[in-house]
Design a protein around this motif. Sequence first.
Motif, PDB file in Angstrom:
ATOM      1  N   GLN A  41     -28.983 -35.651 -15.339  1.00  0.00           N
ATOM      2  CA  GLN A  41     -29.079 -36.868 -16.137  1.00  0.00           C
ATOM      3  C   GLN A  41     -28.082 -37.927 -15.645  1.00  0.00           C
ATOM      4  OE1 GLN A  41     -28.223 -36.398 -20.321  1.00  0.00           O
ATOM      5  NE2 GLN A  41     -29.281 -38.281 -20.869  1.00  0.00           N
ATOM      6  N   GLN A  42     -26.889 -37.487 -15.263  1.00  0.00           N
ATOM      7  CA  GLN A  42     -25.892 -38.404 -14.725  1.00  0.00           C
ATOM      8  C   GLN A  42     -26.417 -39.104 -13.474  1.00  0.00           C
ATOM      9  OE1 GLN A  42     -21.827 -36.915 -13.890  1.00  0.00           O
ATOM     10  NE2 GLN A  42     -22.038 -37.851 -11.868  1.00  0.00           N
ATOM     11  N   LEU A  43     -27.014 -38.340 -12.574  1.00  0.00           N
ATOM     12  CA  LEU A  43     -27.523 -38.897 -11.322  1.00  0.00           C
ATOM     13  C   LEU A  43     -28.699 -39.850 -11.570  1.00  0.00           C
ATOM     14  CD1 LEU A  43     -27.384 -35.699  -9.084  1.00  0.00           C
ATOM     15  CD2 LEU A  43     -25.807 -37.629  -9.068  1.00  0.00           C
ATOM     16  N   GLN A  44     -29.576 -39.494 -12.480  1.00  0.00           N
ATOM     17  CA  GLN A  44     -30.718 -40.355 -12.795  1.00  0.00           C
ATOM     18  C   GLN A  44     -30.267 -41.677 -13.403  1.00  0.00           C
ATOM     19  OE1 GLN A  44     -32.819 -37.561 -15.254  1.00  0.00           O
ATOM     20  NE2 GLN A  44     -33.985 -36.678 -13.548  1.00  0.00           N
ATOM     21  N   SER A  45     -29.232 -41.629 -14.242  1.00  0.00           N
ATOM     22  CA  SER A  45     -28.724 -42.840 -14.884  1.00  0.00           C
ATOM     23  C   SER A  45     -27.997 -43.741 -13.893  1.00  0.00           C
ATOM     24  CB  SER A  45     -27.766 -42.478 -16.027  1.00  0.00           C
ATOM     25  OG  SER A  45     -28.419 -41.707 -17.010  1.00  0.00           O
ATOM     26  N   THR A  50     -30.844 -53.835  -8.923  1.00  0.00           N
ATOM     27  CA  THR A  50     -30.428 -55.176  -8.502  1.00  0.00           C
ATOM     28  C   THR A  50     -29.554 -55.887  -9.520  1.00  0.00           C
ATOM     29  OG1 THR A  50     -32.467 -56.149  -9.407  1.00  0.00           O
ATOM     30  CG2 THR A  50     -32.504 -55.473  -7.093  1.00  0.00           C
ATOM     31  N   SER A  51     -29.313 -55.287 -10.686  1.00  0.00           N
ATOM     32  CA  SER A  51     -28.576 -55.982 -11.739  1.00  0.00           C
ATOM     33  C   SER A  51     -27.064 -55.928 -11.561  1.00  0.00           C
ATOM     34  CB  SER A  51     -28.955 -55.417 -13.113  1.00  0.00           C
ATOM     35  OG  SER A  51     -28.519 -54.074 -13.240  1.00  0.00           O
ATOM     36  N   GLN A  52     -26.581 -55.039 -10.684  1.00  0.00           N
ATOM     37  CA  GLN A  52     -25.140 -54.935 -10.490  1.00  0.00           C
ATOM     38  C   GLN A  52     -24.852 -54.507  -9.053  1.00  0.00           C
ATOM     39  OE1 GLN A  52     -23.825 -51.977 -13.267  1.00  0.00           O
ATOM     40  NE2 GLN A  52     -24.989 -50.336 -12.336  1.00  0.00           N
ATOM     41  N   ARG A  53     -23.597 -54.663  -8.650  1.00  0.00           N
ATOM     42  CA  ARG A  53     -23.260 -54.303  -7.279  1.00  0.00           C
ATOM     43  C   ARG A  53     -23.337 -52.786  -7.083  1.00  0.00           C
ATOM     44  NH1 ARG A  53     -17.843 -52.728  -6.131  1.00  0.00           N
ATOM     45  NH2 ARG A  53     -16.432 -52.886  -7.913  1.00  0.00           N
ATOM     46  N   LEU A  54     -23.508 -52.389  -5.852  1.00  0.00           N
ATOM     47  CA  LEU A  54     -23.622 -50.974  -5.520  1.00  0.00           C
ATOM     48  C   LEU A  54     -22.255 -50.312  -5.624  1.00  0.00           C
ATOM     49  CD1 LEU A  54     -25.967 -51.329  -2.417  1.00  0.00           C
ATOM     50  CD2 LEU A  54     -26.591 -50.411  -4.659  1.00  0.00           C
ATOM     51  N   LEU A  55     -22.159 -49.322  -6.497  1.00  0.00           N
ATOM     52  CA  LEU A  55     -20.890 -48.636  -6.725  1.00  0.00           C
ATOM     53  C   LEU A  55     -20.910 -47.176  -6.271  1.00  0.00           C
ATOM     54  CD1 LEU A  55     -20.029 -50.025 -10.272  1.00  0.00           C
ATOM     55  CD2 LEU A  55     -18.883 -50.581  -8.129  1.00  0.00           C
ATOM     56  N   PHE A  56     -22.012 -46.478  -6.537  1.00  0.00           N
ATOM     57  CA  PHE A  56     -22.190 -45.063  -6.199  1.00  0.00           C
ATOM     58  C   PHE A  56     -21.254 -44.143  -6.984  1.00  0.00           C
ATOM     59  CE2 PHE A  56     -23.165 -47.254  -2.061  1.00  0.00           C
ATOM     60  CZ  PHE A  56     -24.541 -47.155  -2.184  1.00  0.00           C
ATOM     61  N   SER A  57     -20.495 -44.685  -7.931  1.00  0.00           N
ATOM     62  CA  SER A  57     -19.552 -43.840  -8.676  1.00  0.00           C
ATOM     63  C   SER A  57     -20.271 -42.797  -9.511  1.00  0.00           C
ATOM     64  CB  SER A  57     -18.654 -44.705  -9.562  1.00  0.00           C
ATOM     65  OG  SER A  57     -19.419 -45.544 -10.404  1.00  0.00           O
ATOM     66  N   HIS A  75     -33.062 -33.782  -4.244  1.00  0.00           N
ATOM     67  CA  HIS A  75     -34.183 -34.702  -4.463  1.00  0.00           C
ATOM     68  C   HIS A  75     -33.726 -35.936  -5.244  1.00  0.00           C
ATOM     69  CE1 HIS A  75     -34.012 -32.516  -8.256  1.00  0.00           C
ATOM     70  NE2 HIS A  75     -34.813 -33.416  -8.809  1.00  0.00           N
ATOM     71  N   LEU A  76     -32.577 -35.829  -5.921  1.00  0.00           N
ATOM     72  CA  LEU A  76     -32.026 -36.962  -6.668  1.00  0.00           C
ATOM     73  C   LEU A  76     -30.991 -37.741  -5.859  1.00  0.00           C
ATOM     74  CD1 LEU A  76     -31.462 -35.197 -10.126  1.00  0.00           C
ATOM     75  CD2 LEU A  76     -33.267 -36.833  -9.559  1.00  0.00           C
ATOM     76  N   THR A  77     -30.372 -37.100  -4.889  1.00  0.00           N
ATOM     77  CA  THR A  77     -29.308 -37.755  -4.122  1.00  0.00           C
ATOM     78  C   THR A  77     -29.754 -38.230  -2.739  1.00  0.00           C
ATOM     79  OG1 THR A  77     -28.539 -35.636  -3.210  1.00  0.00           O
ATOM     80  CG2 THR A  77     -27.536 -36.380  -5.285  1.00  0.00           C
ATOM     81  N   ARG A  78     -30.900 -37.750  -2.273  1.00  0.00           N
ATOM     82  CA  ARG A  78     -31.325 -38.050  -0.902  1.00  0.00           C
ATOM     83  C   ARG A  78     -31.431 -39.556  -0.649  1.00  0.00           C
ATOM     84  NH1 ARG A  78     -35.567 -35.268  -1.042  1.00  0.00           N
ATOM     85  NH2 ARG A  78     -34.613 -33.333  -0.343  1.00  0.00           N
ATOM     86  N   LYS A  79     -32.063 -40.282  -1.559  1.00  0.00           N
ATOM     87  CA  LYS A  79     -32.239 -41.728  -1.381  1.00  0.00           C
ATOM     88  C   LYS A  79     -30.904 -42.453  -1.341  1.00  0.00           C
ATOM     89  CE  LYS A  79     -34.373 -45.784  -3.548  1.00  0.00           C
ATOM     90  NZ  LYS A  79     -35.199 -46.271  -4.691  1.00  0.00           N
ATOM     91  N   THR A  80     -30.004 -42.056  -2.226  1.00  0.00           N
ATOM     92  CA  THR A  80     -28.709 -42.720  -2.288  1.00  0.00           C
ATOM     93  C   THR A  80     -27.828 -42.341  -1.103  1.00  0.00           C
ATOM     94  OG1 THR A  80     -28.844 -42.750  -4.690  1.00  0.00           O
ATOM     95  CG2 THR A  80     -26.688 -43.125  -3.736  1.00  0.00           C
ATOM     96  N   ASP A  81     -27.952 -41.123  -0.600  1.00  0.00           N
ATOM     97  CA  ASP A  81     -27.208 -40.730   0.594  1.00  0.00           C
ATOM     98  C   ASP A  81     -27.580 -41.638   1.771  1.00  0.00           C
ATOM     99  OD1 ASP A  81     -25.964 -38.688  -0.757  1.00  0.00           O
ATOM    100  OD2 ASP A  81     -27.304 -37.108  -0.026  1.00  0.00           O
TER     101      ASP A  81
END
Length: 254
Positions: A41-45, A50-57, A75-81
Amino acid sequence: MTSSSFTDNSTECAICFEPFEATATLTLTCGHKWHTACVKQQLQSAEPNTSQRLLFSGYRCAKCKEFCDHPELRHLTRKTDKLRERVDALVEEQLKADLPHAWEGARHDRDAKARLLDEGRRSYAFYLCGGCDEPYFGGTVECADEQQGELIASEDRICQACSPRTQEICQHPLEHGPYLVWKCRYCCNPATFLCYGNVHFCKPCHDRNPKNVRPIPCSEACCTFPKKEGQTTHLNGSQRECEQLYYCAWCESS
Protein backbone atom coordinates in the motif's frame (compact mmCIF):
# COMPACT_ATOMS: atom_id res chain seq x y z
CA MET A 1 15.22 -13.94 1.36
CA THR A 2 17.36 -11.01 2.36
CA SER A 3 20.90 -10.01 1.38
CA SER A 4 21.43 -8.29 4.73
CA SER A 5 23.04 -9.97 7.73
CA PHE A 6 20.84 -7.77 9.91
CA THR A 7 17.91 -9.51 11.67
CA ASP A 8 14.80 -7.47 12.42
CA ASN A 9 13.51 -8.64 15.79
CA SER A 10 10.47 -6.37 15.78
CA THR A 11 7.20 -7.98 16.82
CA GLU A 12 4.88 -5.53 15.08
CA CYS A 13 4.68 -3.71 11.74
CA ALA A 14 5.93 -0.10 12.04
CA ILE A 15 3.34 1.05 9.48
CA CYS A 16 0.11 -0.23 11.05
CA PHE A 17 1.49 -1.11 14.53
CA GLU A 18 -0.30 -4.46 14.44
CA PRO A 19 1.53 -7.67 15.44
CA PHE A 20 3.29 -9.55 12.67
CA GLU A 21 1.40 -12.77 13.31
CA ALA A 22 -1.83 -10.99 12.32
CA THR A 23 -1.14 -11.29 8.60
CA ALA A 24 1.47 -12.15 5.95
CA THR A 25 4.91 -10.52 6.22
CA LEU A 26 8.00 -10.03 4.11
CA THR A 27 11.59 -9.03 4.85
CA LEU A 28 13.23 -6.50 2.52
CA THR A 29 16.79 -6.96 1.29
CA CYS A 30 17.84 -4.33 3.84
CA GLY A 31 16.71 -6.74 6.56
CA HIS A 32 13.63 -4.92 7.86
CA LYS A 33 10.34 -6.75 8.24
CA TRP A 34 6.86 -5.47 7.30
CA HIS A 35 3.33 -6.62 6.71
CA THR A 36 3.19 -7.44 3.01
CA ALA A 37 -0.08 -5.56 2.52
CA CYS A 38 1.23 -2.47 4.36
CA VAL A 39 4.39 -2.06 2.33
CA LYS A 40 2.48 -2.72 -0.92
CA GLN A 41 0.00 0.00 0.00
CA GLN A 42 2.89 2.36 0.76
CA LEU A 43 4.41 1.77 -2.68
CA GLN A 44 1.08 2.19 -4.48
CA SER A 45 0.42 5.48 -2.68
CA ALA A 46 3.90 6.77 -3.58
CA GLU A 47 3.52 6.35 -7.35
CA PRO A 48 4.94 9.46 -9.07
CA ASN A 49 2.55 11.96 -10.69
CA THR A 50 2.66 15.41 -12.28
CA SER A 51 1.25 17.26 -9.25
CA GLN A 52 4.51 17.33 -7.29
CA ARG A 53 8.23 16.97 -7.78
CA LEU A 54 9.77 13.52 -7.95
CA LEU A 55 10.87 12.49 -4.47
CA PHE A 56 10.91 8.65 -4.42
CA SER A 57 10.83 8.80 -0.60
CA GLY A 58 7.75 6.56 -0.52
CA TYR A 59 9.78 3.82 -2.20
CA ARG A 60 12.26 3.67 0.66
CA CYS A 61 12.19 1.49 3.74
CA ALA A 62 10.75 3.66 6.49
CA LYS A 63 13.32 2.38 8.98
CA CYS A 64 16.64 2.68 7.13
CA LYS A 65 15.78 4.67 3.97
CA GLU A 66 17.15 2.02 1.61
CA PHE A 67 14.98 1.50 -1.46
CA CYS A 68 12.43 -1.27 -0.96
CA ASP A 69 13.49 -4.47 -2.70
CA HIS A 70 11.82 -7.88 -2.59
CA PRO A 71 10.65 -10.31 -5.32
CA GLU A 72 7.01 -9.81 -4.25
CA LEU A 73 7.33 -6.04 -4.73
CA ARG A 74 9.16 -5.76 -8.04
CA HIS A 75 6.00 -5.42 -10.09
CA LEU A 76 5.38 -2.26 -8.02
CA THR A 77 8.94 -0.91 -8.02
CA ARG A 78 10.10 -1.80 -11.55
CA LYS A 79 8.69 1.35 -13.19
CA THR A 80 10.09 3.64 -10.54
CA ASP A 81 13.50 1.93 -10.60
CA LYS A 82 13.75 2.80 -14.31
CA LEU A 83 12.49 6.32 -13.61
CA ARG A 84 15.21 6.82 -10.98
CA GLU A 85 17.82 5.75 -13.54
CA ARG A 86 16.53 8.37 -15.98
CA VAL A 87 16.58 11.03 -13.25
CA ASP A 88 20.19 10.12 -12.40
CA ALA A 89 21.10 10.62 -16.08
CA LEU A 90 19.49 14.08 -15.89
CA VAL A 91 21.43 14.84 -12.70
CA GLU A 92 24.64 14.07 -14.59
CA GLU A 93 23.62 16.37 -17.48
CA GLN A 94 22.81 19.21 -15.08
CA LEU A 95 26.06 18.78 -13.16
CA LYS A 96 28.01 18.93 -16.42
CA ALA A 97 26.26 22.21 -17.26
CA ASP A 98 26.46 23.80 -13.78
CA LEU A 99 29.80 22.46 -12.54
CA PRO A 100 31.81 21.56 -15.66
CA HIS A 101 35.24 21.78 -14.01
CA ALA A 102 34.21 19.76 -10.95
CA TRP A 103 32.53 17.14 -13.14
CA GLU A 104 35.54 16.85 -15.43
CA GLY A 105 37.81 16.49 -12.41
CA ALA A 106 35.63 13.70 -11.01
CA ARG A 107 35.42 11.65 -14.21
CA HIS A 108 38.18 9.26 -13.12
CA ASP A 109 37.56 9.49 -9.37
CA ARG A 110 34.67 7.23 -8.42
CA ASP A 111 34.28 8.65 -4.90
CA ALA A 112 34.34 12.27 -6.08
CA LYS A 113 31.80 11.48 -8.81
CA ALA A 114 29.53 9.73 -6.29
CA ARG A 115 29.70 12.77 -3.99
CA LEU A 116 28.77 15.09 -6.86
CA LEU A 117 25.84 12.86 -7.85
CA ASP A 118 24.57 12.73 -4.26
CA GLU A 119 24.78 16.52 -4.06
CA GLY A 120 22.89 16.82 -7.35
CA ARG A 121 20.14 14.48 -6.14
CA ARG A 122 19.74 16.60 -3.01
CA SER A 123 19.92 19.97 -4.81
CA TYR A 124 17.99 19.53 -8.05
CA ALA A 125 14.24 19.23 -8.46
CA PHE A 126 12.78 16.98 -11.15
CA TYR A 127 9.21 16.64 -12.33
CA LEU A 128 7.19 14.19 -14.40
CA CYS A 129 6.08 15.64 -17.74
CA GLY A 130 2.32 15.55 -18.26
CA GLY A 131 2.87 15.20 -22.02
CA CYS A 132 5.45 12.44 -22.52
CA ASP A 133 5.51 10.99 -18.97
CA GLU A 134 9.29 11.48 -18.83
CA PRO A 135 11.22 13.23 -16.02
CA TYR A 136 12.70 16.68 -16.62
CA PHE A 137 14.80 19.21 -14.71
CA GLY A 138 12.67 21.89 -13.05
CA GLY A 139 14.98 23.99 -10.86
CA THR A 140 16.35 23.55 -7.37
CA VAL A 141 14.95 21.83 -4.30
CA GLU A 142 15.45 25.06 -2.36
CA CYS A 143 12.82 26.80 -4.50
CA ALA A 144 10.57 23.76 -4.82
CA ASP A 145 10.35 23.39 -1.05
CA GLU A 146 9.40 27.04 -0.39
CA GLN A 147 6.02 26.81 1.35
CA GLN A 148 5.08 30.24 0.02
CA GLY A 149 6.20 29.42 -3.50
CA GLU A 150 3.98 29.64 -6.53
CA LEU A 151 1.63 26.70 -6.97
CA ILE A 152 1.73 25.23 -10.44
CA ALA A 153 -1.19 23.34 -11.96
CA SER A 154 -0.34 19.80 -13.01
CA GLU A 155 -1.14 20.67 -16.66
CA ASP A 156 1.75 23.14 -16.50
CA ARG A 157 4.19 20.35 -15.72
CA ILE A 158 5.54 19.74 -19.20
CA CYS A 159 9.10 19.35 -20.39
CA GLN A 160 10.72 21.62 -22.97
CA ALA A 161 10.27 19.06 -25.74
CA CYS A 162 6.48 18.96 -25.18
CA SER A 163 6.00 22.69 -24.65
CA PRO A 164 4.34 24.45 -27.61
CA ARG A 165 6.22 27.62 -26.57
CA THR A 166 9.50 25.83 -27.22
CA GLN A 167 8.41 24.19 -30.45
CA GLU A 168 7.58 27.58 -31.96
CA ILE A 169 11.23 28.64 -31.71
CA CYS A 170 13.41 25.50 -31.63
CA GLN A 171 13.02 22.22 -33.48
CA HIS A 172 15.44 20.33 -31.20
CA PRO A 173 14.60 21.51 -27.66
CA LEU A 174 16.01 18.44 -25.88
CA GLU A 175 19.42 18.70 -27.52
CA HIS A 176 19.45 22.52 -27.38
CA GLY A 177 18.13 22.88 -23.82
CA PRO A 178 21.13 24.79 -22.36
CA TYR A 179 20.97 27.26 -25.28
CA LEU A 180 17.32 28.26 -24.87
CA VAL A 181 16.87 31.83 -23.62
CA TRP A 182 13.55 32.40 -21.82
CA LYS A 183 11.79 35.57 -20.73
CA CYS A 184 11.31 36.14 -17.02
CA ARG A 185 7.65 35.45 -16.25
CA TYR A 186 7.33 38.68 -14.24
CA CYS A 187 9.26 41.13 -16.42
CA CYS A 188 10.88 41.41 -19.85
CA ASN A 189 14.44 40.52 -18.84
CA PRO A 190 15.97 37.21 -19.97
CA ALA A 191 15.57 34.53 -17.32
CA THR A 192 18.47 32.98 -15.45
CA PHE A 193 16.48 30.79 -13.02
CA LEU A 194 13.97 27.97 -13.50
CA CYS A 195 11.76 27.15 -10.50
CA TYR A 196 8.71 24.99 -9.64
CA GLY A 197 9.12 23.01 -12.86
CA ASN A 198 8.06 25.67 -15.37
CA VAL A 199 8.48 29.20 -13.98
CA HIS A 200 11.35 31.31 -15.33
CA PHE A 201 12.82 34.21 -13.36
CA CYS A 202 15.48 36.83 -13.89
CA LYS A 203 17.74 37.33 -10.85
CA PRO A 204 15.95 40.42 -9.40
CA CYS A 205 12.51 38.78 -9.63
CA HIS A 206 13.87 35.50 -8.27
CA ASP A 207 15.42 37.31 -5.30
CA ARG A 208 12.04 38.91 -4.52
CA ASN A 209 10.16 35.65 -4.89
CA PRO A 210 8.05 34.34 -3.21
CA LYS A 211 7.20 37.11 -0.74
CA ASN A 212 7.32 40.28 -2.80
CA VAL A 213 7.52 39.46 -6.49
CA ARG A 214 5.31 41.75 -8.58
CA PRO A 215 5.00 41.95 -12.36
CA ILE A 216 6.85 44.82 -14.02
CA PRO A 217 4.88 46.16 -17.02
CA CYS A 218 6.49 46.02 -20.43
CA SER A 219 7.63 49.39 -21.77
CA GLU A 220 6.24 48.30 -25.16
CA ALA A 221 7.87 50.42 -27.90
CA CYS A 222 10.97 51.00 -25.76
CA CYS A 223 11.37 47.28 -25.01
CA THR A 224 13.90 45.72 -27.39
CA PHE A 225 13.27 42.08 -26.46
CA PRO A 226 11.38 39.86 -28.95
CA LYS A 227 7.60 39.84 -28.66
CA LYS A 228 5.19 37.11 -29.64
CA GLU A 229 3.79 37.32 -33.14
CA GLY A 230 0.97 39.85 -33.34
CA GLN A 231 1.74 41.40 -29.95
CA THR A 232 3.14 44.87 -29.22
CA THR A 233 3.82 44.17 -25.55
CA HIS A 234 4.98 41.37 -23.28
CA LEU A 235 2.60 39.69 -20.87
CA ASN A 236 4.20 39.82 -17.42
CA GLY A 237 2.68 38.19 -14.33
CA SER A 238 1.97 34.91 -12.60
CA GLN A 239 -0.11 33.37 -15.42
CA ARG A 240 1.46 30.66 -17.56
CA GLU A 241 0.69 32.78 -20.65
CA CYS A 242 3.49 35.07 -19.44
CA GLU A 243 6.08 32.40 -20.25
CA GLN A 244 7.92 33.04 -23.53
CA LEU A 245 10.98 31.57 -25.20
CA TYR A 246 13.00 34.44 -26.68
CA TYR A 247 15.35 32.44 -28.89
CA CYS A 248 17.62 29.42 -29.20
CA ALA A 249 21.27 30.47 -29.35
CA TRP A 250 22.22 27.21 -31.07
CA CYS A 251 19.59 27.57 -33.81
CA GLU A 252 20.48 31.22 -34.41
CA SER A 253 24.19 30.46 -34.71
CA SER A 254 23.77 27.58 -37.16
